[in-house]
Design a protein around this motif. Sequence first.
Motif, PDB file in Angstrom:
ATOM      1  N   PRO A 168     -34.497  -3.416 -10.969  1.00  0.00           N
ATOM      2  CA  PRO A 168     -34.230  -2.994  -9.596  1.00  0.00           C
ATOM      3  C   PRO A 168     -35.446  -2.326  -8.975  1.00  0.00           C
ATOM      4  O   PRO A 168     -36.303  -1.784  -9.675  1.00  0.00           O
ATOM      5  CB  PRO A 168     -33.086  -1.987  -9.767  1.00  0.00           C
ATOM      6  N   HIS A 169     -35.506  -2.356  -7.649  1.00  0.00           N
ATOM      7  CA  HIS A 169     -36.634  -1.770  -6.921  1.00  0.00           C
ATOM      8  C   HIS A 169     -36.100  -0.964  -5.735  1.00  0.00           C
ATOM      9  O   HIS A 169     -35.913  -1.505  -4.641  1.00  0.00           O
ATOM     10  CB  HIS A 169     -37.573  -2.874  -6.451  1.00  0.00           C
ATOM     11  N   PRO A 170     -35.853   0.333  -5.919  1.00  0.00           N
ATOM     12  CA  PRO A 170     -35.277   1.151  -4.835  1.00  0.00           C
ATOM     13  C   PRO A 170     -36.323   1.676  -3.856  1.00  0.00           C
ATOM     14  O   PRO A 170     -37.453   1.999  -4.242  1.00  0.00           O
ATOM     15  CB  PRO A 170     -34.636   2.313  -5.601  1.00  0.00           C
ATOM     16  N   TYR A 171     -35.941   1.758  -2.591  1.00  0.00           N
ATOM     17  CA  TYR A 171     -36.762   2.367  -1.544  1.00  0.00           C
ATOM     18  C   TYR A 171     -36.062   3.624  -1.041  1.00  0.00           C
ATOM     19  O   TYR A 171     -34.843   3.629  -0.825  1.00  0.00           O
ATOM     20  CB  TYR A 171     -36.978   1.406  -0.377  1.00  0.00           C
ATOM     21  N   VAL A 172     -36.854   4.683  -0.850  1.00  0.00           N
ATOM     22  CA  VAL A 172     -36.310   5.983  -0.437  1.00  0.00           C
ATOM     23  C   VAL A 172     -37.136   6.555   0.706  1.00  0.00           C
ATOM     24  O   VAL A 172     -38.247   6.099   0.984  1.00  0.00           O
ATOM     25  CB  VAL A 172     -36.315   6.975  -1.623  1.00  0.00           C
ATOM     26  N   MET A 173     -36.575   7.559   1.375  1.00  0.00           N
ATOM     27  CA  MET A 173     -37.292   8.257   2.439  1.00  0.00           C
ATOM     28  C   MET A 173     -37.866   9.549   1.872  1.00  0.00           C
ATOM     29  O   MET A 173     -37.155  10.307   1.199  1.00  0.00           O
ATOM     30  CB  MET A 173     -36.352   8.560   3.607  1.00  0.00           C
ATOM     31  N   ILE A 174     -39.152   9.798   2.144  1.00  0.00           N
ATOM     32  CA  ILE A 174     -39.804  10.983   1.601  1.00  0.00           C
ATOM     33  C   ILE A 174     -40.364  11.862   2.717  1.00  0.00           C
ATOM     34  O   ILE A 174     -40.638  11.393   3.825  1.00  0.00           O
ATOM     35  CB  ILE A 174     -40.949  10.609   0.626  1.00  0.00           C
ATOM     36  N   ALA A 175     -40.519  13.139   2.376  1.00  0.00           N
ATOM     37  CA  ALA A 175     -41.086  14.118   3.310  1.00  0.00           C
ATOM     38  C   ALA A 175     -41.848  15.155   2.520  1.00  0.00           C
ATOM     39  O   ALA A 175     -41.776  15.213   1.283  1.00  0.00           O
ATOM     40  CB  ALA A 175     -39.969  14.783   4.112  1.00  0.00           C
ATOM     41  N   HIS A 179     -40.337  20.233   4.814  1.00  0.00           N
ATOM     42  CA  HIS A 179     -39.806  19.603   6.027  1.00  0.00           C
ATOM     43  C   HIS A 179     -38.336  19.971   6.191  1.00  0.00           C
ATOM     44  O   HIS A 179     -37.597  20.104   5.213  1.00  0.00           O
ATOM     45  CB  HIS A 179     -39.960  18.084   5.938  1.00  0.00           C
ATOM     46  N   ARG A 180     -37.892  20.094   7.414  1.00  0.00           N
ATOM     47  CA  ARG A 180     -36.527  20.549   7.693  1.00  0.00           C
ATOM     48  C   ARG A 180     -35.455  19.590   7.172  1.00  0.00           C
ATOM     49  O   ARG A 180     -34.309  20.001   6.933  1.00  0.00           O
ATOM     50  CB  ARG A 180     -36.340  20.730   9.199  1.00  0.00           C
ATOM     51  N   LEU A 181     -35.812  18.324   6.976  1.00  0.00           N
ATOM     52  CA  LEU A 181     -34.824  17.361   6.480  1.00  0.00           C
ATOM     53  C   LEU A 181     -34.852  17.199   4.959  1.00  0.00           C
ATOM     54  O   LEU A 181     -33.990  16.536   4.390  1.00  0.00           O
ATOM     55  CB  LEU A 181     -35.063  15.989   7.118  1.00  0.00           C
ATOM     56  N   ALA A 182     -35.814  17.818   4.305  1.00  0.00           N
ATOM     57  CA  ALA A 182     -35.964  17.639   2.852  1.00  0.00           C
ATOM     58  C   ALA A 182     -34.888  18.377   2.089  1.00  0.00           C
ATOM     59  O   ALA A 182     -34.510  19.497   2.437  1.00  0.00           O
ATOM     60  CB  ALA A 182     -37.343  18.115   2.416  1.00  0.00           C
ATOM     61  N   LYS A 236     -48.715   8.483   1.054  1.00  0.00           N
ATOM     62  CA  LYS A 236     -48.272   9.686   0.337  1.00  0.00           C
ATOM     63  C   LYS A 236     -49.100  10.898   0.728  1.00  0.00           C
ATOM     64  O   LYS A 236     -48.564  11.998   0.956  1.00  0.00           O
ATOM     65  CB  LYS A 236     -48.320   9.448  -1.179  1.00  0.00           C
ATOM     66  N   GLN A 237     -50.405  10.713   0.815  1.00  0.00           N
ATOM     67  CA  GLN A 237     -51.275  11.825   1.215  1.00  0.00           C
ATOM     68  C   GLN A 237     -50.950  12.288   2.629  1.00  0.00           C
ATOM     69  O   GLN A 237     -50.946  13.496   2.926  1.00  0.00           O
ATOM     70  CB  GLN A 237     -52.739  11.406   1.121  1.00  0.00           C
ATOM     71  N   ALA A 238     -50.649  11.341   3.514  1.00  0.00           N
ATOM     72  CA  ALA A 238     -50.322  11.682   4.900  1.00  0.00           C
ATOM     73  C   ALA A 238     -49.002  12.442   4.982  1.00  0.00           C
ATOM     74  O   ALA A 238     -48.862  13.397   5.761  1.00  0.00           O
ATOM     75  CB  ALA A 238     -50.258  10.416   5.746  1.00  0.00           C
ATOM     76  N   VAL A 239     -48.022  12.028   4.177  1.00  0.00           N
ATOM     77  CA  VAL A 239     -46.738  12.747   4.157  1.00  0.00           C
ATOM     78  C   VAL A 239     -46.949  14.157   3.623  1.00  0.00           C
ATOM     79  O   VAL A 239     -46.432  15.136   4.176  1.00  0.00           O
ATOM     80  CB  VAL A 239     -45.701  11.984   3.304  1.00  0.00           C
ATOM     81  N   MET A 240     -47.729  14.316   2.560  1.00  0.00           N
ATOM     82  CA  MET A 240     -47.988  15.640   1.999  1.00  0.00           C
ATOM     83  C   MET A 240     -48.738  16.536   2.980  1.00  0.00           C
ATOM     84  O   MET A 240     -48.592  17.761   2.964  1.00  0.00           O
ATOM     85  CB  MET A 240     -48.779  15.510   0.681  1.00  0.00           C
ATOM     86  N   ALA A 241     -49.511  15.906   3.867  1.00  0.00           N
ATOM     87  CA  ALA A 241     -50.236  16.672   4.881  1.00  0.00           C
ATOM     88  C   ALA A 241     -49.354  17.042   6.068  1.00  0.00           C
ATOM     89  O   ALA A 241     -49.797  17.768   6.964  1.00  0.00           O
ATOM     90  CB  ALA A 241     -51.442  15.873   5.362  1.00  0.00           C
ATOM     91  N   GLY A 242     -48.114  16.524   6.068  1.00  0.00           N
ATOM     92  CA  GLY A 242     -47.194  16.855   7.153  1.00  0.00           C
ATOM     93  C   GLY A 242     -47.298  15.939   8.350  1.00  0.00           C
ATOM     94  O   GLY A 242     -46.803  16.267   9.434  1.00  0.00           O
ATOM     95  N   LEU A 243     -47.915  14.773   8.171  1.00  0.00           N
ATOM     96  CA  LEU A 243     -48.117  13.874   9.306  1.00  0.00           C
ATOM     97  C   LEU A 243     -46.841  13.143   9.704  1.00  0.00           C
ATOM     98  O   LEU A 243     -46.715  12.688  10.832  1.00  0.00           O
ATOM     99  CB  LEU A 243     -49.213  12.858   8.957  1.00  0.00           C
ATOM    100  N   GLY A 244     -45.903  13.004   8.775  1.00  0.00           N
ATOM    101  CA  GLY A 244     -44.665  12.313   9.107  1.00  0.00           C
ATOM    102  C   GLY A 244     -43.839  12.001   7.874  1.00  0.00           C
ATOM    103  O   GLY A 244     -44.096  12.525   6.780  1.00  0.00           O
ATOM    104  N   LEU A 245     -42.839  11.123   8.062  1.00  0.00           N
ATOM    105  CA  LEU A 245     -41.945  10.692   6.992  1.00  0.00           C
ATOM    106  C   LEU A 245     -42.271   9.242   6.638  1.00  0.00           C
ATOM    107  O   LEU A 245     -42.877   8.519   7.430  1.00  0.00           O
ATOM    108  CB  LEU A 245     -40.490  10.795   7.433  1.00  0.00           C
ATOM    109  N   ALA A 246     -41.821   8.808   5.478  1.00  0.00           N
ATOM    110  CA  ALA A 246     -42.085   7.430   5.080  1.00  0.00           C
ATOM    111  C   ALA A 246     -40.934   6.870   4.267  1.00  0.00           C
ATOM    112  O   ALA A 246     -40.378   7.553   3.404  1.00  0.00           O
ATOM    113  CB  ALA A 246     -43.377   7.348   4.271  1.00  0.00           C
ATOM    114  N   LEU A 247     -40.595   5.626   4.563  1.00  0.00           N
ATOM    115  CA  LEU A 247     -39.680   4.852   3.729  1.00  0.00           C
ATOM    116  C   LEU A 247     -40.560   4.106   2.736  1.00  0.00           C
ATOM    117  O   LEU A 247     -41.358   3.246   3.123  1.00  0.00           O
ATOM    118  CB  LEU A 247     -38.876   3.872   4.589  1.00  0.00           C
TER     119      LEU A 247
END
Length: 311
Positions: A168-175, A179-182, A236-247
């Motif tokens: 299986p290959h799951p996709y998730v949303m990360i922050a 982040h307020r939604l984490a 991943k680096q951009a998410v860790m920097a707070g630039l946004g969320l990613a699926l």
Amino acid sequence: MPGAMRDVSLRQLRAVIAIAKTGKIVSAANALGLTPPAVTEQLKLMEEALGIRLFHRTKAGLRLTDAGQVVLEAAIRTEALLDDAHERIQEMKGLKAGIVTIGVVSTAKYFAPRLIHAFVEANPSIEMKLVVGNRLETIEALRSYDIDIAIMGRPPNDIVVSKLVFGPHPYVMIARPDHRLANRQRAVDRTSLAKEKLLVREIGSGSRVVFETFFRSVKRAEPSSIIEFGSNETIKQAVMAGLGLALISAHTIELEIETGRLALINVKDLPVVREWNLVHRLDKELGPAAAAFWRYALKDGQRHLPRIPGL
């Protein structure tokens, strides 16, 4: 005659070796399991094709001319090369040797080395080559016969391939963890996510297809709210920097989740679970080594996939 040597047959070369060794047509014929007229004919055809005599006819028997010596040396080298090729092929049949070229989409590079390492430990004489690219690049490598086996999500639909699912290959949303939604217990819907800054892979990647399918029925914010990147690492680096969320593929974030550098967002209808496939062209037969890797990946490939807590 230009190119004449390329038209010489193995039977003719072996006749030269036998005649040079014995000095007699009859003895050479016995050594080769042929009749004397057959050996004479092979020698005649070869001398006519090359336009030069290969043997002096003497009372003591046939003796090599200078040209014959050149041909004899080439014949001996040819036999040696064929013997070496035979031995290597026999080794491949016994999985004592072989080269396998694996093409993987970039998302699979996070686990493919583990899988390859485990296979090589069991088959240490097999040489493995790994080619990493996005989905379109991996399909092109299949199309041009540059790889034996591909590890990917959706197989191409314009190439006749054999494909089998191995995990299986799951996709998730990360922050970012703050982040307020984490780490919320209550699930967020995709409409709410569409208002966030979203980081995506380039067009042509499998991850981009998953993203567009997931948000297809949702009206997103302005186009400027979507930022495109060329690799999972950059996202991943951009998410860790707070630039946004990613699926993103869960198989790319094992280390960051373990170390607390990234957090999952609880989203309705996530994870999206796709499949990892082994793919090879039907018109390119797998060699013994590649076939062994195919069997191994089908049997044990899933246990080498990254583990994400809660999935």
